[in-house]
Design a protein around this motif. Sequence first.
Motif, PDB file in Angstrom:
ATOM      1  N   PRO A   1     -49.942 -11.205  17.740  1.00  0.00           N
ATOM      2  CA  PRO A   1     -49.028 -12.295  17.400  1.00  0.00           C
ATOM      3  C   PRO A   1     -49.496 -12.956  16.104  1.00  0.00           C
ATOM      4  N   TRP A   2     -48.545 -13.419  15.310  1.00  0.00           N
ATOM      5  CA  TRP A   2     -48.909 -13.994  14.017  1.00  0.00           C
ATOM      6  C   TRP A   2     -48.032 -15.203  13.720  1.00  0.00           C
ATOM      7  N   MET A   3     -48.503 -15.985  12.767  1.00  0.00           N
ATOM      8  CA  MET A   3     -47.851 -17.230  12.408  1.00  0.00           C
ATOM      9  C   MET A   3     -47.773 -17.308  10.881  1.00  0.00           C
ATOM     10  N   LEU A   4     -46.648 -17.777  10.369  1.00  0.00           N
ATOM     11  CA  LEU A   4     -46.454 -17.922   8.929  1.00  0.00           C
ATOM     12  C   LEU A   4     -46.760 -19.347   8.496  1.00  0.00           C
ATOM     13  N   ALA A   5     -47.510 -19.486   7.416  1.00  0.00           N
ATOM     14  CA  ALA A   5     -47.852 -20.796   6.870  1.00  0.00           C
ATOM     15  C   ALA A   5     -47.801 -20.724   5.352  1.00  0.00           C
ATOM     16  N   GLY A   6     -47.890 -21.897   4.732  1.00  0.00           N
ATOM     17  CA  GLY A   6     -47.984 -21.956   3.281  1.00  0.00           C
ATOM     18  C   GLY A   6     -46.716 -22.428   2.610  1.00  0.00           C
ATOM     19  N   GLY A   7     -46.681 -23.690   2.234  1.00  0.00           N
ATOM     20  CA  GLY A   7     -45.557 -24.204   1.467  1.00  0.00           C
ATOM     21  C   GLY A   7     -44.259 -24.338   2.222  1.00  0.00           C
TER      22      GLY A   7
END
Length: 224
Positions: A172-178
């Motif tokens: 499982p992954w999560m998107l971050a950044g801006g």
Amino acid sequence: MVTIAVNRGRPGGVRVKICGLTEPAHVAAAAEAGAGYLGFVFFPKSPRNVSIAQARGLALEAPFGVAKVGLVVNPSDAELDAILAEVPLDMVQLHGAETPERVAEIRARVGLPVMKAVGVAEAGDLARLPAYEAVADQILVDAKAPKGADLPGGNGLAFDWRLIAGREWARPWMLAGGLTPANVAQAVRLTGAAQVDVSSGVENAPGVKDAGLIRAFIAAAQGG
């Protein structure tokens, strides 16, 4: 070991992490708006840094079912032990230069799920992901901090989301950044993210969360 369920459905099932919380009112706002994770930062250089005592109080305010995440940067064993002795966390987020071997050590030591942040600025950065997918419970894909930056994350920067569009993930992954209320829906569409993380994008000053922006971000992420 605690297991953190991940809703993979989209768009309404997108799980949101509000990171860098420092005030009880914003913990409540995030939980009430439907956040799946609440993040507390243990990093003195960050304007979102909280003490162990502060984090304990905030974590105890969180309703049952919302995961409480402690963000640490290159922590020592003693630092981890001190935090976990007092703060009822559900997950540890590693946001420094921890090697895959160190991630595995920490995961074994703390007995909690571990999320590892990996900075991305160009296609070559994706080569580091498999080694971390092999040892972490989740991956946080963040914009790589500029060279010489004081903060490893929370800089309000985005990366080219097309770099990870269509990628097959082992964890499982999560998107971050801006991410912000204005762009998170587009980011979810482009990347297929089932989970997103925001900190500076819901603030009206560094380290100062805005309840209205928190609600707007979660609504946009979940297609509301």
